[in-house]
Structure formats: C-alpha cells, structure tokens
Design an enzyme around this catalytic site. Structure first.
Site, PDB file in Angstrom:
ATOM      1  CG  ASP A  87      -9.436  34.767 -29.052  1.00  0.00           C
ATOM      2  OD1 ASP A  87      -8.979  35.789 -28.507  1.00  0.00           O
ATOM      3  OD2 ASP A  87      -9.218  34.468 -30.235  1.00  0.00           O
ATOM      4  CG  ASP A 142      -2.487  23.098 -38.092  1.00  0.00           C
ATOM      5  OD1 ASP A 142      -2.663  23.276 -39.316  1.00  0.00           O
ATOM      6  OD2 ASP A 142      -3.313  22.515 -37.371  1.00  0.00           O
TER       7      ASP A 142
END
Length: 872
Positions: free
Chosen positions: A210, A370
């Site tokens: 990224d 998460d």
C-alpha cells in the site's frame, strides 16, 4: 515432642488438606450430576438468594473486621489448595468458589458504600463523591465482566490434516500487507511464509503493497522515498517467488488493502500476517484442520514479540514480568473461545474468504477492523477458534510514543465498536448472551483511563483541600473495602498468576490513562473521528530521552500526589480528630506514588545497546576452524551474533566458521569473529561471537533458522507465578534500575595462542620477539630484548616507546615457524598498544583493514601452519 506425635500432626494437616482438595469437588461432582444441567440455573438462583443476607446484614465495626479477616484467610486457604492441585477440573471448582466469594464481598462493600458513605455535604463534595462512585462502579462492572469471560478456559489441540488426502486440502493464500515498513522486515516474513509446510501448489504468498508513490507529487521528497521502496520490494518479491500486489488507492488502509486482494486471489483460506510477523513453518499444519468444520470462519493464534516493548526495556524487567498482551492471549482469548466469542486480531490468523465476503469483507467503519469483523461473523452464526500456540514472532513498538500510538488506535477502535454496534442491546446482532457480554467487556475495556486518574486524584484532593467524597472514611471503610480488594486479587490470581503480576496492570493503566481516556471519550461522541495509523517498527533508540509530550499530564498528577503527602504533618497537627481519614488517604496516596513513579519511568527511553534483538533460543551449533571442530549450543542469537555455551574452551582463532541448526531441517553457515570468552564453571564456557561478512544468502538462512524453524517458542509457557509482595518490591525498585548507567558488554581480544618467532621493523632496524597470540585482526608480540638484531648500539628507549604509543605508526612485521627454515611471511601492521613491565616490552598490533584483501589469506595460512605449535 516425640517423632510419632509430630508425624500424627503432619498427617492431620495433610488429611485436612486432602479433604479440601478431594472431597469438596467430589461432592459438587455428584450433586451436579444428579441435578442435571436443566436445573443448574435454579441452583444459581438459590445461591443468589442465599447470598443476599451475606450482602445486606449490618454488623458492628469489630464484627465486620473479624469477618474481613476470616474471609481473607479463607481465600488464602483456597489459593493454597488450588496451587497444590494438579487437576484442571478440580482447580476450576476452586476458581468458581472464589468468584462467588469475591462477588459476595464486592456486593457487600458496594451495599455499604451506597447506604452509609455517600457524602453530599456541599456541591464540591457531591461532585467528588459521584466521580469516585462512578470510578468504583466501572471497576466493579469490569470485574464482573472479566469473571464471566474467564469462567471456563478452553484449551485446543490441533486437528491432524496429514490423514486427509492432499488433493482435498484447502488452497491457502498468505497475505502480507505493508505500507512504509523497511523492506528487510517484510523480507523475513515473506521468506518464512514461503517456507511454511503445506501441500505443493496449494499455497501462494502475496505482498500487499500500500506504499504508493503516486499519492505524492513528484517534487515531494516522499515520492522518491516510496518509489525507491516499491522498486526494492518488487525486486525482492521476484527474487523470492512471491507475488507483489498493489492497488490504485489507499482507501480504508489495511482493511481496504486486504479487501481488494480478496477479489484478486483464488484461495479458499487466507492467512493474514502483519509484515513484521514472521510465521513458524508449522503454522498452516496446525490451523487449517479446524476449517473442515464448515461453520468455522477464522482461527486466531497469539501475537508474540521477540523484542522488549517500552515497559520491559525502560523498566529493565529482564523478562521477569509478563508483557501486556499475555493476559489477553493466554487467558481472555481462551475464555472467549469457550463462549464462541474469540476475537480476530488482524494478524497471525487464518480466515475463510467466503465467510468474510459474506459480511462485506474486513470491516472498514472502525480502526479496529479485526474485532469488528469478528463481531459480524459471530452475528452470522459462524464459529471462531482460538488456538493457543505461538507461531509468529513479531516486533513490538520500540519507542514509547509508538507504543502509545498503537494503544490509542485500539482504544479508539473499541470505543467506536461500542458506540456503533452496541453489542449488549443491539437487537440487529444475532449474538447470544455470552457473546454479548464478551464483546461488551472488550469494547468497554479502554474506558479505564478516567477511573484510574480518579483513584490518584481523590485522596490528593482530601489531603490538599479537605474535599471528602466519602462520609466517615476510616477503619470501618477499610473493613469493608479490603476483603473486596484482596479477594478479587486472590480470585484473579488463580486464572492470571502466570500472565499478570500484581500491581503491574495498574502501571499500564496509569501510563495510558490520559490518552485512552481522551480518545475513548471522543470516539463515543463521534465514532467517525480518527484514522488508521501505522505503528512504526524497527526503530533503534540510541540515547536516553523523556517523552514529555505523552507524560505531561501524568507529571502533573505526580506533583499533586507528592504535594498531598507533604501536607500530612499539618493535618496531624491541626486536625488530629481526622487522623483515621488522614491515615487512609496517606496510605492511598503513598501507594499511588509508587505506581506513578514507575509509570513515569516507562516514558524514560533507555538506549538499545545492541543493534539487533537477541532471541533466547537454544540451537545446536558446530564451530569449525582449520584444525578442530567443537559442538555447542546457543544461549541467544540474532542476525549479527550469538552467545554460545561450550562444554570446554579450546584454543580457537579469532575467526571461525559456525553452522547453526534449527529445530527441523534449516541450517545456516556463517563466518564469526570471537569477541568474548567467559568461563562459567569447570564444565562450561560462554563464547560471544559476531557474524562477519554475511552474504544475502546467509542472512536469509539465518532468518529461517531463527524465526521459521521453530517447534515451540520459549515464551509459550511461563514458569514463574505471581507473588504479590515480591511483585510490589520489584516494581518499587524500578527507579534504581532505570536510572543506572547502561554500559555495553566489554569485548576482549580473543586470538589463538601461538609461539611464533617474529621480527618488528622499526626506525630502520629489526627487533626480534615471540608472537604469543595471533588472529585475523591482530597479534601480540613480546620482544626478546630492546636491542636491535643487527645493531647492538640501537636500543629501544623511552622516547621510542612513547612515539609508538602516541603515533600508532605502521610498521613492518616478519612471522615464521619457530625452528623451521621456511622463509618468514611479511606483513604491515599498526601499533595499537605498548606495555613495558620489568624491562620487558609487549606490543599489541592490528592488521589495517585497507590491507585485509592481501594479508588475510596469508594470516589464515599462517594459522593453519601453526596449528601444531599451539601453546598448551
């Protein structure tokens, strides 16, 4: 007293202990078996009804004090019995009993507080009273939630996939998301991911990059930094055989990066690894088998860090105190697993891709994507698995500021989930009651900031300004409060004794109190506030600094606490009638000062002595020189060196070959320079070595041996258990440890012991002597006399020796085999040190680095030739 009488008394004590250990659990076993699970809830209700009189019955102060002493002693007896018990099932009974006893004393304390001690005398006292009461209610609320979470600890065993035909194994993609991390960090993880044992052709490794240079303008220095990094990362992927994958935006940070990859890869399962989480080779073998239950959505394993975090490093605990994440991964996650509420933690986890896509991929609405994803998967009725085996080695934040940034992100994200999802009452979530409690406990955990500050400030307000939130504070209040505090500590000790030591959690809460309190408050008001921040890893701290930015609030609180303690003599002189309240608040403030002092030292950065972190691994090694081979075992090892244990010391040269062997089949062969030899006892010697001239292949081999070829990490089981008094003492001594001067380990020249004739060429004359030590980097020469060989009139005088010592000149050197007629070997050396004792001159010489290509082969040959001429 006769020996038979003594034995009789011992037998009586033993029988009493056995009654507590054996008969009591057996009674409950038989009773519960007859009652049946359907009627168990009625037993719980009956227990609650029975507990009410114990909670609300008023007593005189001496009676309550007696009850307090009895309850604390009873708790200690149960703890002693539990520690002798080897059966997990029986230990569970003790834990349940202690939970009940603790809750009864806690509710009794709360009933007393609400009935007799609230002080609404004036608006200032009223505000202080409600503030303290709110902090206590939060603490009791958290205590009850934690008790529920840990009622049963679930231990998992892996499912053997070797019995399943390999063509039926799942296809697994391994994702390594990365943004701006050093390519060397990513490389170790990629190497280990490729080395994971799995069926051929069933596994692919993807580096999800990224770090886009396109997000910056070309005249921005960051553009070139990210462009060069991407090019280096692409080269690494091509060299190793993994797939480099980027995207055309950075939307939703790590979560968006993974979601994009979901649609580009073909695997059934995805192993997600933070770019610094190096997996052991058995990771997939131990986790994939759980997915043959089609309801399992993800399997989470512990996160473990091989370098010390700021708490370990700055308080110099030397690994004696469990780190913060052990409590979560060793207890809470296993408790959650019992309720099918284990959390996905973003890395070191395998997830079923179809289930993830069913809930829209990795959640992007919060910065703790998460845990948020796990909540949605559980709400779909899917299962989670928590498997407690350390199979990744990661990097903890090296600096305190980076650590704070990581914790703040977690605090913000959990508060966002609490605000957005409302796990306890949200009817849209298809969660059972136990799952709701587990998620409520997790998402409300980071609200601890303000209550922790309240506990520090309230006694200070009393001692400085006479603000009193508790009516009649004194020994009576202690008689109710101490059983609540001590029994809750005792109850938690049964579950947490190997993962959380007394009082250290309070330090953590003080350290993070301002930051956690602030960000959770903002997130509750505006859950969209805040962005995902990447935690910096691999930073080298080179000097001592104090993080004033992160600690200024805590410094102010500490100054107030110290000021309040200085006010105590005035109270005793001017208001002796308030001596009980002054005593209680003084003890309270003194205890807070110990915790605050240690908390402030966490922000006092200690320099890292080593350039690379040492792993405490015991690996077999073979040390080879030209004339001998020695077996040994590493005590610790890094990419730059090792400490090796040898059964005996042999006369080794300063440069040797070392083969390091992993737990399975990995091997690494490197050249090492011996820098230190330390005799330990008559049968053991420690050898310190630095690896030199390490090639790219050797570096990769070392990484695989150290991080991948691992059967069990040394932190899997902690032997030491919590001892509260010792823990408090170790905490109080933090200031002396943290402020002492840290010095790197001194190195000593280690060279082969020889007996070689030599001649030193100095100022146009040769001077004869004996080389007693010889190595690749230098030698020690002891002159026969101060007279020149060919000129009796030329003597080495005081001026010569001073000139050698001060100027460190280059000199000529001839070395040859003693007693042989072979021509001597010529060298150029630099004088490093001159010693004169009793008329004898000894000279330390080093071989200049600029001549090493020409001279090193000759030195090695000379060492081989002299292998038969070694001094005993």
């Amino acid at each position: 007293m006769s020996s038979s009488a003594r034995n009789s008394k011992k037998s009586q004590r033993f029988n009493l202990s056995r009654w507590l250990i054996d008969l009591t659990p057996s009674f409950f076993d038989r009773t519960l078996e007859k009652v049946g699970i359907k009627h168990f809830k009625w037993l719980i209700l009956l227990l609650l009804v029975f507990s009410i009189p114990l909670i609300v019955t008023p007593l005189e102060i001496w009676q309550q004090a007696a009850i307090a002493v009895f309850l604390v002693l009873l708790g200690q007896i149960v703890l002693g019995a539990e520690e002798q018990e080897s059966s997990t099932e029986v230990s569970q009974y003790y834990h349940l009993f202690m939970v009940w006893l603790s809750l009864v004393t806690t509710m009794r304390y709360l009933y007393y507080r609400l009935s007799y001690t609230l002080n609404f005398d004036g608006w200032i006292n009223s505000i202080a009273c409600l503030t303290l009461l709110g902090a206590e209610l939060y603490a009791i609320f958290s205590l009850v939630l934690a008790y529920f979470q840990t009622l049963k600890i679930k231990e998992r065993q892996p499912i053997d996939i070797s019995v399943i035909p390999q063509e039926e194994w799942f296809n697994v993609d391994i994702y390594i998301p990365t943004y701006n991390e050093d390519v060397e960090i990513v490389r170790k993880t990629a190497l280990a991911a490729l080395a994971c044992d799995y069926a051929l052709g069933k596994k692919k490794v993807y580096v999800l990059d990224d770090g886009r240079p396109e997000k910056y303008k070309q005249d921005d220095p960051r553009y070139e930094t990210f462009r060069a990094r991407r090019e280096k990362l692409q080269q690494m992927c091509e060299e190793l055989g993994c797939v480099h994958m980027g995207r055309d935006n950075n939307d939703h940070a790590k979560a968006g990066n993974i979601n994009t990859a979901f649609y580009k890869t073909d695997g059934d399962l995805v192993l997600i690894l933070d770019c610094d989480h190096v997996p052991s080779r058995q990771f997939l073998q131990h986790t994939v088998g759980f997915f043959y239950d089609p309801k399992v959505s993800f399997v989470q394993t512990p996160h473990w860090f091989y370098n010390p975090d700021p708490f370990e490093r700055n308080l110099l605990t030397d690994g004696k105190i469990p780190v913060g994440n052990e409590l979560f991964y060793k207890v809470l996650q296993k408790g959650n697993d019992f309720w099918n509420a284990a959390f996905f933690c973003g890395s070191a986890a395998v997830i079923r891709k179809t289930h993830a896509l069913e809930v829209g991929g990795i959640a992007v609405e919060t910065v703790t994507e998460d845990c948020h994803t796990a909540l949605r998967l559980h709400s779909k009725g899917y299962k989670s698995v928590y498997y407690d085996k350390i199979m990744v080695a990661g990097l903890a934040p090296d600096t305190f500021s980076a650590y704070v940034g990581q914790q703040v992100r977690w605090a913000r994200g959990m508060a966002q989930i609490l605000r957005i999802e409302n796990p306890l009452f949200n009817s849209k979530l298809n969660l059972n009651f136990a799952q709701r409690i587990c998620y409520l406990s997790a998402t409300s955990h980071f609200l601890y900031g303000y209550p922790r500050l309240v506990y520090a400030i309230i006694p200070t307000l009393f001692l400085l300004f006479g603000i009193n939130p508790i009516q009649g504070l004194g020994l009576e209040t202690l008689a109710y409060a101490l059983p609540h505090i001590l029994l809750s500590l005792a109850t938690n000790h049964i579950i947490y004794k190997h993962v959380r030591f007394s009082f250290w959690n309070e330090i953590f809460e003080f350290v993070m109190s301002f930051q956690a309190g602030w960000v959770t408050l903002l997130a509750l008001f505006n859950p969209k506030m805040g962005t995902f921040n990447v935690t910096d890893k691999g930073i080298n701290v080179t000097k001592r600094t104090f993080d004033w930015t992160s600690m200024r609030g805590l410094v102010i609180v500490t100054v107030l606490v110290i000021s309040s303690l200085l006010a105590v003599p005035y109270w005793l002189l001017l208001r002796p009638e308030d001596s009980e309240a002054v005593l209680v608040n003084t003890l309270w403030s003194g205890f807070n000062l110990i915790l605050l002092s240690a908390a402030l030292l966490v922000g006092f950065e200690q320099p890292q002595i080593r350039t690379a972190h040492r792993l405490q691994r015991r690996l077999p090694v073979v040390i080879s020189s030209d004339d001998q081979t020695i077996m040994g075992e590493t005590i610790n090892i890094s990419e730059t060196g090792a400490l090796i244990s040898l059964e005996s010391w042999s006369n080794l040269p300063d440069e040797v070959q070392i083969e390091v062997m992993g737990d399975f089949t990995a091997r690494a062969v490197v050249t090492a320079r011996v820098v230190r030899v330390t005799p330990v006892n008559e049968t053991e010697t420690h050898l310190g070595v630095d690896f030199i001239n390490v090639t790219r292949t050797q570096t990769d081999d070392l990484a695989l041996v150290m991080y991948s070829d691992v059967k069990e990490w040394y932190s899997q089981k902690r032997e030491n258990a919590d001892k509260p008094i010792a823990s408090l003492g170790f905490l109080a001594s933090s200031i002396t440890r943290s402020l002492r001067e840290l010095k790197p380990t001194t190195t000593k020249k280690i060279r082969k012991q020889v007996n070689t004739t030599a001649q030193l060429y100095w100022d146009g004359n040769f001077f004869s002597g004996i080389a007693t030590e010889l190595g690749i980097t230098g030698l020690r020469l002891e002159l026969d006399s101060k007279k020149a060989i060919s000129n009796d009139d030329r003597l080495l005088g005081k001026q010569d020796l001073e000139k050698m010592q001060n100027m460190k000149p280059l000199v000529g050197l001839l070395l040859s085999l003693k007693g042989e007629n072979t021509p001597p070997t010529r060298f150029v050396a630099e004088i490093n040190l001159v010693e004169e004792e009793r008329g004898k001159v000894a000279i330390e010489l080093i071989f200049p680095e600029k001549f090493s290509n020409r001279q090193s082969p000759k030195i090695k040959q000379l060492l081989r030739d002299h292998s038969t001429d070694i001094a005993a």
